[in-house]
Structures are given as structure tokens and as C-alpha cells.
Design a protein around this motif. Structure first.
Motif, PDB file in Angstrom:
ATOM      1  N   CYS A  23      57.377 -11.778  25.878  1.00 45.82           N
ATOM      2  CA  CYS A  23      56.744 -11.353  24.556  1.00 45.82           C
ATOM      3  C   CYS A  23      55.572 -10.277  24.700  1.00 45.82           C
ATOM      4  CB  CYS A  23      56.892 -12.453  23.695  1.00 45.82           C
ATOM      5  SG  CYS A  23      55.319 -13.398  23.853  1.00 45.82           S
ATOM      6  N   ASP A  24      55.681  -9.485  23.886  1.00 47.50           N
ATOM      7  CA  ASP A  24      54.401  -8.571  24.027  1.00 47.50           C
ATOM      8  C   ASP A  24      54.012  -8.016  22.629  1.00 47.50           C
ATOM      9  OD1 ASP A  24      52.919  -7.257  26.833  1.00 47.50           O
ATOM     10  OD2 ASP A  24      52.723  -5.956  24.734  1.00 47.50           O
ATOM     11  N   ILE A  25      52.879  -7.696  22.214  1.00 49.65           N
ATOM     12  CA  ILE A  25      52.510  -6.899  21.135  1.00 49.65           C
ATOM     13  C   ILE A  25      52.663  -5.593  20.940  1.00 49.65           C
ATOM     14  CG2 ILE A  25      50.065  -6.669  21.566  1.00 49.65           C
ATOM     15  CD1 ILE A  25      49.287  -8.265  18.822  1.00 49.65           C
ATOM     16  N   ILE A  32      54.440 -14.261  28.926  1.00 50.42           N
ATOM     17  CA  ILE A  32      53.650 -13.927  27.571  1.00 50.42           C
ATOM     18  C   ILE A  32      52.702 -12.586  27.831  1.00 50.42           C
ATOM     19  CG2 ILE A  32      51.523 -14.564  26.173  1.00 50.42           C
ATOM     20  CD1 ILE A  32      52.787 -17.545  26.675  1.00 50.42           C
ATOM     21  N   GLY A  33      52.905 -11.492  27.114  1.00 49.72           N
ATOM     22  CA  GLY A  33      52.200 -10.234  27.290  1.00 49.72           C
ATOM     23  C   GLY A  33      52.821  -9.533  28.803  1.00 49.72           C
ATOM     24  N   CYS A  34      54.245  -9.464  28.341  1.00 53.35           N
ATOM     25  CA  CYS A  34      55.061  -8.857  29.585  1.00 53.35           C
ATOM     26  C   CYS A  34      55.080  -7.739  29.781  1.00 53.35           C
ATOM     27  CB  CYS A  34      56.410  -9.362  29.325  1.00 53.35           C
ATOM     28  SG  CYS A  34      57.096  -8.572  27.821  1.00 53.35           S
ATOM     29  N   ASN A  54      56.028  -9.488  19.552  1.00 55.00           N
ATOM     30  CA  ASN A  54      55.277 -10.941  18.934  1.00 55.00           C
ATOM     31  C   ASN A  54      53.827 -10.955  19.262  1.00 55.00           C
ATOM     32  OD1 ASN A  54      55.069 -14.186  20.156  1.00 55.00           O
ATOM     33  ND2 ASN A  54      55.494 -13.475  17.980  1.00 55.00           N
ATOM     34  N   ASP A  55      53.090 -11.452  18.301  1.00 49.85           N
ATOM     35  CA  ASP A  55      51.657 -11.398  18.607  1.00 49.85           C
ATOM     36  C   ASP A  55      51.568 -12.904  19.147  1.00 49.85           C
ATOM     37  OD1 ASP A  55      48.858 -11.936  18.476  1.00 49.85           O
ATOM     38  OD2 ASP A  55      48.822 -11.474  16.387  1.00 49.85           O
ATOM     39  N   MET A  56      51.014 -13.243  20.287  1.00 49.78           N
ATOM     40  CA  MET A  56      50.864 -14.845  20.658  1.00 49.78           C
ATOM     41  C   MET A  56      50.016 -15.408  19.920  1.00 49.78           C
ATOM     42  SD  MET A  56      48.857 -14.270  24.282  1.00 49.78           S
ATOM     43  CE  MET A  56      48.041 -12.763  24.723  1.00 49.78           C
ATOM     44  N   GLY A  57      49.041 -14.782  19.233  1.00 43.86           N
ATOM     45  CA  GLY A  57      47.945 -15.260  18.479  1.00 43.86           C
ATOM     46  C   GLY A  57      48.676 -15.981  17.103  1.00 43.86           C
ATOM     47  N   ILE A  66      48.844  -4.558  42.328  1.00 40.40           N
ATOM     48  CA  ILE A  66      47.908  -5.490  41.882  1.00 40.40           C
ATOM     49  C   ILE A  66      48.658  -6.471  40.858  1.00 40.40           C
ATOM     50  CG2 ILE A  66      45.912  -6.099  40.215  1.00 40.40           C
ATOM     51  CD1 ILE A  66      44.773  -3.307  41.139  1.00 40.40           C
ATOM     52  N   GLN A  67      49.311  -6.121  39.963  1.00 38.80           N
ATOM     53  CA  GLN A  67      49.952  -6.867  39.131  1.00 38.80           C
ATOM     54  C   GLN A  67      51.166  -7.901  39.871  1.00 38.80           C
ATOM     55  OE1 GLN A  67      47.649  -6.123  37.022  1.00 38.80           O
ATOM     56  NE2 GLN A  67      48.893  -7.079  35.823  1.00 38.80           N
ATOM     57  N   THR A  68      51.830  -7.315  40.818  1.00 36.53           N
ATOM     58  CA  THR A  68      52.700  -8.101  41.611  1.00 36.53           C
ATOM     59  C   THR A  68      52.195  -9.140  42.345  1.00 36.53           C
ATOM     60  OG1 THR A  68      54.091  -5.916  41.731  1.00 36.53           O
ATOM     61  CG2 THR A  68      54.578  -7.766  43.379  1.00 36.53           C
ATOM     62  N   LYS A 124      51.275   4.307  32.849  1.00 29.10           N
ATOM     63  CA  LYS A 124      50.712   3.917  33.905  1.00 29.10           C
ATOM     64  C   LYS A 124      51.113   2.694  34.858  1.00 29.10           C
ATOM     65  CE  LYS A 124      45.922   5.300  32.448  1.00 29.10           C
ATOM     66  NZ  LYS A 124      44.784   4.541  32.025  1.00 29.10           N
ATOM     67  N   TYR A 125      51.512   1.689  33.748  1.00 26.44           N
ATOM     68  CA  TYR A 125      51.923   0.681  34.710  1.00 26.44           C
ATOM     69  C   TYR A 125      53.416   0.977  35.161  1.00 26.44           C
ATOM     70  CZ  TYR A 125      48.763  -2.439  32.547  1.00 26.44           C
ATOM     71  OH  TYR A 125      47.463  -3.246  32.474  1.00 26.44           O
ATOM     72  N   ALA A 126      54.104   2.177  34.750  1.00 30.33           N
ATOM     73  CA  ALA A 126      55.431   2.295  35.329  1.00 30.33           C
ATOM     74  C   ALA A 126      55.143   3.153  36.526  1.00 30.33           C
ATOM     75  CB  ALA A 126      56.240   2.796  34.336  1.00 30.33           C
TER      76      ALA A 126
HETATM   77  C1  LIG Z   1      47.431  -5.830  31.393  1.00 27.03           C
HETATM   78  S1  LIG Z   1      48.710  -5.851  30.586  1.00 27.03           S
HETATM   79  C2  LIG Z   1      49.874  -6.857  31.473  1.00 27.03           C
HETATM   80  C3  LIG Z   1      51.196  -6.620  31.440  1.00 27.03           C
HETATM   81  C4  LIG Z   1      52.136  -7.430  32.324  1.00 27.03           C
HETATM   82  N1  LIG Z   1      51.949  -8.832  32.429  1.00 27.03           N
HETATM   83  C5  LIG Z   1      51.724  -6.936  33.829  1.00 27.03           C
HETATM   84  O1  LIG Z   1      51.656  -7.849  34.806  1.00 27.03           O
HETATM   85  O2  LIG Z   1      52.241  -5.952  34.328  1.00 27.03           O
HETATM   86  C6  LIG Z   1      48.407  -6.931  29.102  1.00 27.03           C
HETATM   87  C7  LIG Z   1      49.350  -7.147  28.170  1.00 27.03           C
HETATM   88  O3  LIG Z   1      49.089  -7.962  27.258  1.00 27.03           O
HETATM   89  C8  LIG Z   1      49.571  -7.578  25.987  1.00 27.03           C
HETATM   90  N2  LIG Z   1      49.106  -8.344  24.675  1.00 27.03           N
HETATM   91  C9  LIG Z   1      47.783  -8.214  24.371  1.00 27.03           C
HETATM   92  N3  LIG Z   1      47.462  -9.025  23.471  1.00 27.03           N
HETATM   93  C10 LIG Z   1      48.640  -9.510  23.173  1.00 27.03           C
HETATM   94  C11 LIG Z   1      49.077 -10.313  21.997  1.00 27.03           C
HETATM   95  N4  LIG Z   1      48.091 -10.940  20.859  1.00 27.03           N
HETATM   96  N5  LIG Z   1      50.555 -10.870  21.914  1.00 27.03           N
HETATM   97  C12 LIG Z   1      51.002 -10.649  22.957  1.00 27.03           C
HETATM   98  N6  LIG Z   1      50.645  -9.778  24.097  1.00 27.03           N
HETATM   99  C13 LIG Z   1      49.506  -9.174  24.102  1.00 27.03           C
HETATM  100  C14 LIG Z   1      49.306  -6.133  25.908  1.00 27.03           C
HETATM  101  O4  LIG Z   1      50.220  -5.472  24.965  1.00 27.03           O
HETATM  102  C15 LIG Z   1      49.937  -5.653  27.269  1.00 27.03           C
HETATM  103  O5  LIG Z   1      51.206  -5.329  27.573  1.00 27.03           O
END
Ligand SMILES: C[S@@+](CC[C@H](N)C(=O)[O-])C[C@H]1O[C@@H](n2cnc3c(N)ncnc32)[C@H](O)[C@@H]1O
Lengths: 278, 194
Positions: A76-78, A55-57, A98-101, A31-33, A21-23
Motif C-alpha cells: 500500500c502507498d499514498i 507499507i509504503g511499497c 491508502n494512507d497508512m495514517g 540501497i532499497q534492495t 528515479k526509483y525505476a
Molecule cells: C522512500 S519511498 C520507498 C519506496 C519503497 N518501499 C522502496 O523501498 O523502494 C517511501 C514511500 O512511502 C510512501 N508513503 C509516504 N507516506 C505514506 C502514507 N502516509 N501512507 C502510505 N504510504 C506513504 C511514499 O509515497 C513513498 O512511495
């Protein structure tokens, strides 16, 4: 509509289909832009060619804006599926799983700045019974502080679920040494309202960070306001800045007006002492 | 992205000087007429490797860095040389770690460079920044931003924990870390962050 964080953990929620969907969705892209462009504006990097963390790219929509703005970035993204799509989109930045948490795996002082678009609300949810959101937030902010250069900024756009969450996240950032605060664009509109956590890792070359202005407000009311503990200590007992009584009354009236209450106009008599009554 | 087309042209000029088949682990990303089908997928740039540190909780700054690099497959993915970017990013590079990473890929020759990089970074900076040595910029760009690890491992210097690089993406997820149980990276042991 239920919030995605309540549906499934992020690595499962952002599945192949969701990532697609994002693609493909032009609405999502739009919206994201626009969110990212605003975040980059708030980041106020001194030059092009800065090195920025995303973060969460996800699929790389936010990253593409960074490239457009002339910056080099790492994401980075999970979610494997989201990163897979970012690779298919041939984004310029490198991405890591990577998990940011659990903390960000970078050398100290690596990034000039950091953006995160629509991601950190995920940190507030306990995915398993053993994971503790508070602890995960602290680990995250500690590692973020460390990864930024001295005085580096992070602009994190997110969807707080309630006031307690705003308080939790901002106070965690403060505990880890950040200054700055929560900025709300278009605070009076339910649909256009957007939250940006704008935080600073110390000061840049002795310059004091200027608090950015929120959009969609005529006054400074809704601007980000929190300082780190040290600044706070210099203020009055209740951590409040010393403002005149008149200002306080005016602010209060303004707040009540914003809530739609009937409030008398300000005049030269506002907040003046009344004379003795007979 | 439209910049891709432009950078392919630039890369073509670069590739003309390519010294034939390189070392076994490095291949050029395909850019021939079938390119529309074959996507140029990126991997981990050597520059990125230079800034990664171990995510294992409870380690000191020194114990986290550098992550040893093992390369199974690397690719050259050409892009436009940008001197300003190189200059502004060069100062945060750990030169020694970079040279080791380059050896892990197979050395200068394997990525099509004729000259060896100096051991001393000051020399690099003075020839790139002061003398405006175009060859130095090209070489730096090739090594730092065009050489991408697609398959390999990153190894934590303190714990020897191994993080896989798969299809160009380093994986630091606790659940996927090799040779450790899941709890190795669990939040329980996180209190003692350095
Ligand atoms: C709504 S998407 C936004 C993606 C991108 N930033 C954009 O604007 O198109 C949220 C992203 O956060 C990532 N995410 C959620 N929890 C995360 C975590 N603990 N560590 C890293 N990424 C995480 C999700 O995998 C998802 O790709």
C-alpha cells in the motif's frame, strides 16, 4: 540536505519524476534492495509462501525482494505516481492506494508479516494543520496489529529525525500492544547506520521472540530493547531490569568508550567495593 | 523480472484450452507477439479482495467485511501455478465471500473454468490437499490469482461508501472516496476504532 518530509506531503513529493528515479536509478535500487533484504532477514518468517504486507511499497523495489524470497505480498502507498510505476514494472504483488495514517484496510489476522522500507518517518509530519502525528501513529499501529496474525512480526526501516521521534514512534507501537524495539545496524558509522523498528504482535505458538542481533556491533549494547508494558511491570520501579552493579558499571564504561572518552580497562577490581581508607 | 518469460510459456499451455470468447467483462491479457509493447499490467486479484476490509473508522469487525465487489472490467493475467502457495494461503480464505466475488466477475465460465466450485470449502480442501487434484489447483489458481479486476468498485457494507478500483488499483484515499466529504475519513472520528 533538507528532509523530504519537510518539502511536501508524500503524495506530492513522490511525483511522476521522483517515482521514475526509483525505476531507473541503479544506486537507489541497490540501497532499497539491501535494506529490504535485511528487513526480510529480521522478519525471520517460518516458511516461504508467507503472506506479507509492504507499507509504503512505492515503485515496488521492496516488493521484488519479497517475491524473490518466495513470499506473496500486497503493497500500500499514498502516491498514485509511485504505484503507477510499480504497475509498469509488472510487480507480482497487488497494490492499493491508502494512507497508512488513516489505518490499513485489512481483515484481522491477514498477514504473516509486514515490512516497510523508508516510509514511516512520513507519519511523524503533520501535513495539514488538522492532522496530528500522534493520533495518526496510533491509528496506524492499531490497524497494523490487527492485520497481523498472532505473533506476526513487522520490520519497519525508517529514518528517524531525532531522538524524540524515535521515542514517539516506539512508544506508540508499545501502546498499541506491540513488543520488540528499535534495532540499529552499524551504530558507530554515520553513513552506514540504519534503523529498524522490529515489533511483534503477541507471541507465536507460545514461542518467545528472540531479539535479533544488530550488525556492526561487537557487543549486545545496541540491540533492540523494549518490552511491552506488561513485561515492564514485573521489573523494578524504574522499569529497569535487575542487573548486577558490576554489569552496570561495565555497560557504562562501554558506552563512554563508544563516545570516545578515556576509560580505564576492565579488571577484576572493576566495580568492587573499595576497602576502608586510612 | 525474468520469471515473466517463463510464466508466459506456462500460460500459453493454459490458454490453448480457452473456451473462445468469454463473458463481456473478462478478457485475457494480451500475450501475443506484440507483448513487448503491450504491457501486462496487473489488477486486484480475487484473493486480495477476500482480505480487504472497509477502512471507515469507528466500525466493528463485522461491519467492515466483506466489501461488496462490482466489476466493470476484469482480466486474466496468467502466472505459474504454485501448489504450496495455494495450500498455505487457502486457510485464510473466506469461501463464501470468494464465491460472491467470482459471481461479480461473471462466474466460473467467464474465466474459462468448466466445473463449478463446490459451495462447501471442506470439499475443496479435501480434493486439493488430500487427493492432490491437479484440476482443482488449476481452477483455484485461475480464480484466485489470475483473475484480476481492472475497473470496478468496492462498497463498504456498513456505510455504502464506494471505493473505486481504477487501472487495477483500489483507492482508499479519503479525499477520493465517492459521495462523501473529505472529513468522512478524517482522523477526528477515529477514536472509536473497533
Ligand atoms: C522512500 S519511498 C520507498 C519506496 C519503497 N518501499 C522502496 O523501498 O523502494 C517511501 C514511500 O512511502 C510512501 N508513503 C509516504 N507516506 C505514506 C502514507 N502516509 N501512507 C502510505 N504510504 C506513504 C511514499 O509515497 C513513498 O512511495
Amino acid at each position: 540536505m533538507s528532509r523530504p518530509e519537510h518539502v511536501a506531503p508524500p503524495e506530492l513529493f513522490y511525483s511522476r519524476d521522483e517515482a521514475k528515479k526509483y525505476a531507473t536509478s541503479s544506486r537507489m535500487r541497490e540501497i532499497q534492495t539491501s535494506l529490504t533484504e535485511r528487513a526480510i532477514e529480521l522478519l525471520a518468517l517460518p516458511d516461504e509462501n508467507s503472506y506479507v504486507l509492504d507499507i509504503g511499497c512505492g515503485s515496488g523495489l521492496s516488493g521484488e525482494c519479497l517475491t524473490e524470497a518466495g513470499h506473496v505480498w500486497v503493497g500500500c502507498d499514498i502516491s498514485k505516481d509511485m504505484l503507477e510505476v510499480s504497475k509498469e514494472q509488472e510487480v507480482e504483488g497487488d497494490v492499493i492506494l491508502n494512507d497508512m495514517g488513516q489505518g490499513l484496510p485489512f481483515r484481522p489476522g491477514t498477514f504473516d508479516g509486514c515490512v516497510s522500507i523508508s516510509a514511516i518517518q512520513w507519519l511523524c509530519n503533520a501535513e495539514t494543520s488538522t492532522s496530528n502525528p500522534y493520533r495518526r501513529l496510533l491509528t496506524f499501529f492499531t490497524s497494523l496489529y490487527r492485520s497481523l496474525v498472532q505473533g506476526g512480526r513487522a520490520v519497519l526501516q525508517w529514518y528517524p529525525e531525532n531522538p524524540q521521534q524515535m521515542e514517539l514512534v516506539t512508544s506508540c507501537a508499545m501502546r498499541c500492544g506491540f513488543g520488540g524495539g528499535l534495532l540499529v545496524d552499524y551504530p558507530h558509522s554515520t553513513r552506514a547506520k540504519k534503523y529498524f523498528l522490529v515489533i511483534y504482535a503477541g507471541q507465536r505458538d507460545g514461542q518467545i521472540h528472540k531479539a535479533p542481533k544488530a550488525l556492526g556491533t561487537e557487543d549486545a549494547q545496541n540491540e533492540a530493547r523494549f518490552e511491552n508494558k506488561r513485561d515492564r511491570a514485573h521489573k523494578g520501579k524504574r522499569g529497569r531490569e535487575d542487573i548486577s552493579k558490576k554489569e552496570w558499571v561495565k555497560n557504562k564504561k562501554q558506552r563512554q568508550r563508544a563516545q570516545g572518552k578515556a576509560v580505564p580497562e576492565d579488571s577484576k577490581y572493576t566495580a568492587r567495593r573499595r576497602g576502608p581508607k586510612f | 523480472m525474468s520469471s515473466r518469460g517463463a510464466s508466459l510459456l506456462v500460460l500459453f499451455a493454459v490458454l490453448c484450452s480457452w473456451p473462445g470468447e468469454a463473458g463481456p467483462s473478462v478478457s485475457e491479457a494480451s500475450s501475443d507477439s506484440k507483448a513487448s509493447l503491450l504491457r501486462l499490467r496487473g489488477g486486484m486479484k480475487l484473493f486480495t479482495h477476500n482480505l480487504l476490509a472497509s477502512p471507515v473508522p469507528g466500525l466493528t469487525k463485522q461491519q467492515r467485511y466483506p466489501l461488496a465487489l462490482e466489476v466493470e472490467r476484469a482480466e486474466i493475467r496468467p502466472s505459474k501455478v504454485d501448489q504450496d502457495t495455494i495450500i498455505s494461503l487457502l486457510e485464510r480464505l473466506n469461501w463464501k465471500v470468494f464465491l460472491d466475488a467470482l459471481q461479480a466477475v461473471g462466474g466460473e465460465e467467464s474465466i474459462g473454468l468448466e466445473r463449478q466450485f463446490p459451495q462447501d470449502m471442506a470439499e475443496v480442501i479435501s480434493s486439493a490437499c488430500n487427493d492432490g487434484d491437479v484440476h482443482m489447483f488449476r481452477a483455484l489458481h485461475r480464480a484466485l490469482f489470475e483473475t484480476e479486476v481492472m475497473e470496478g468498485q468496492l462498497v463498504c457494507p456498513a456505510t455504502q461508501r464506494r471505493f473505486r478500483i481504477q487501472e487495477g488499483v483500489p483507492n482508499f484515499l479519503a479525499a477520493d472516496v465517492q459521495g462523501t466529504k473529505q472529513e468522512a475519513l478524517s482522523p477526528r472520528s477515529e477514536g472509536e476504532e473497533a
